[in-house]
Design a protein around this motif. Structure first.
Motif, short mmCIF file in Angstrom:
data_model
loop_
_atom_site.label_atom_id
_atom_site.label_comp_id
_atom_site.label_asym_id
_atom_site.label_seq_id
_atom_site.Cartn_x
_atom_site.Cartn_y
_atom_site.Cartn_z
N MET A 31 4.20 -26.21 23.58
CA MET A 31 4.63 -25.79 22.10
C MET A 31 3.71 -24.71 21.55
O MET A 31 4.33 -23.74 21.29
CB MET A 31 4.67 -27.06 21.25
CG MET A 31 5.34 -26.70 19.77
SD MET A 31 4.17 -26.10 18.67
CE MET A 31 3.11 -27.41 18.40
N PRO A 32 2.46 -24.76 21.54
CA PRO A 32 1.56 -23.36 21.14
C PRO A 32 2.02 -22.15 22.01
O PRO A 32 1.98 -21.13 21.35
CB PRO A 32 0.14 -23.97 21.44
CG PRO A 32 0.30 -25.15 21.39
CD PRO A 32 1.46 -25.62 22.12
N TRP A 33 2.16 -22.50 23.31
CA TRP A 33 2.61 -21.09 23.95
C TRP A 33 3.98 -20.50 23.60
O TRP A 33 3.94 -19.59 23.75
CB TRP A 33 2.44 -21.54 25.35
CG TRP A 33 1.07 -21.81 25.80
CD1 TRP A 33 0.55 -23.07 26.34
CD2 TRP A 33 -0.08 -20.89 26.05
NE1 TRP A 33 -0.96 -22.87 26.56
CE2 TRP A 33 -1.31 -21.73 26.22
CE3 TRP A 33 -0.17 -19.49 25.77
CZ2 TRP A 33 -2.30 -21.11 26.53
CZ3 TRP A 33 -1.42 -18.89 25.92
CH2 TRP A 33 -2.55 -19.88 26.42
N VAL A 34 5.00 -21.42 23.26
CA VAL A 34 6.20 -20.83 22.87
C VAL A 34 6.12 -20.30 21.44
O VAL A 34 6.69 -19.30 21.29
CB VAL A 34 7.17 -22.23 22.80
CG1 VAL A 34 8.42 -21.62 22.10
CG2 VAL A 34 7.41 -22.88 24.47
N LEU A 35 5.14 -20.78 20.67
CA LEU A 35 4.93 -20.07 19.47
C LEU A 35 4.31 -18.96 19.53
O LEU A 35 4.62 -17.83 18.85
CB LEU A 35 4.30 -21.30 18.61
CG LEU A 35 4.80 -22.45 17.83
CD1 LEU A 35 3.98 -23.22 17.06
CD2 LEU A 35 6.12 -22.18 17.28
N ALA A 36 3.33 -18.69 20.43
CA ALA A 36 2.55 -17.59 20.76
C ALA A 36 3.69 -16.54 21.09
O ALA A 36 3.44 -15.25 20.62
CB ALA A 36 1.61 -17.71 21.79
N ILE A 37 4.62 -16.92 21.98
CA ILE A 37 5.67 -15.80 22.33
C ILE A 37 6.39 -15.47 21.15
O ILE A 37 6.87 -14.06 20.80
CB ILE A 37 6.23 -16.26 23.61
CG1 ILE A 37 5.48 -16.68 24.49
CG2 ILE A 37 7.58 -15.59 23.87
CD1 ILE A 37 6.10 -17.32 26.06
#
Length: 294
Positions: A24-30
């Motif tokens: 989830m955090p990496w999706v939000l970063a993208i």
């Protein structure tokens, strides 16, 4: 917006927290990386539209193409006199011979334009584009060989393209915001399923739905904040690279597509805005799901 709650250290141990752990955090970063690029593009295009509307669109170039040198100079003098007497003309300047030779040097060489009958070029700036037709008619009477190139007419397709791209950038920002909210909803629902046993124990101990929601809200908000700054740094790095490439082109028209100072401030606020969105969405999702539990 719901503020990010302050949770005691003892409460934090109820839910395991890991910085940027899980997808989830990496999706939000993208998501924020793409939002940064779209927002920067929209702001830069808006600035370019204002520059074209208030600057370049109010400029024109007068050309006097005449092989006879004496007649060409006579018409140039008449044009300069007519332009100087027009109250709508803010400024005007005749392009000198040295500057004309420099403009033609890439095509004719350093000495290629010496024997050619070069046209007379006069740059002028007017108070508004509505004055261009009247000025063109007045110059046609005193100089039949004079032609007025209105920059507004030449830039009209570019202005329409910039307007379309600006709305497209705004649509992308809205879509990315909606996608971020949906990602948080899925992450909150997944976290609820993972910690269902802990939630049941907390309910037995007298914890309310709002107290439980604060724990999930805090964890998701912190993940969103860290992810937001990572996405922002990546986006700024790409924007700086693009700005250097555009500066190397040396084009006045391309130079209008630039990010103003307030635009950089807007970009730095994106991680905070995403954190508030994530916190609010997580709280709403968790409270709504807990109220449906038996």
């Amino acid at each position: 917006m719901t503020p990010i709650p302050i949770v005691r250290a003892a409460d934090r141990r109820l839910l395991r927290e890991g910085r940027l752990s899980g997808p989830m955090p990496w999706v939000l970063a993208i998501m924020l990386f793409l939002t940064t690029l779209a927002a920067a593009g929209g702001v830069a295009l808006s600035s370019a539209a204002r520059t074209l509307g208030g600057g370049l669109a109010n400029h024109a170039t007068v050309q006097i193409v005449q092989a006879d040198a004496e007649r060409r100079e006579a018409e140039a003098s008449a044009v300069l006199a007519a332009i100087g007497a027009d109250p709508a003309v803010r400024s005007f300047q005749r392009v000198g011979a040295a500057e004309m030779a420099a403009l033609l040097e890439p095509w004719l060489g350093a000495r290629g334009s010496g024997d050619l009958p070069l046209p007379v070029l006069i740059d002028l700036s007017v108070s508004g584009p509505e004055a261009m037709p009247r000025i063109a008619a007045a110059l046609a009477r005193v100089a039949p060989d004079a032609r007025v190139d209105d920059h507004r007419a030449a830039l009209a397709p570019v202005a329409r393209l910039i307007g379309t791209l600006r709305w497209l950038a705004l649509a992308l920002v809205v879509l990315m915001t909606a996608a971020t909210g949906c990602t948080v909803v899925l992450a909150a629902a997944s976290a609820l399923d993972t910690h269902r046993g802990t939630i049941d124990v907390m309910h037995l101990l007298g914890a309310t739905d709002v107290q439980i929601a604060r724990l999930f809200q805090r964890r998701i908000a912190l993940d969103a904040l860290f992810a937001g700054f990572i996405g922002l740094l990546a986006g700024v790095a790409v924007l700086v690279l693009i700005a250097r490439r555009l500066a190397g082109l040396g084009s006045e028209l391309v130079g209008t597509v630039a990010l103003p100072g307030w635009g950089w401030g807007l970009l730095t606020a994106l991680p905070v805005a995403m954190t508030l969105l994530a916190a609010t969405t997580a709280r709403w999702t968790v409270v709504r799901a807990l109220r449906r539990l038996p």
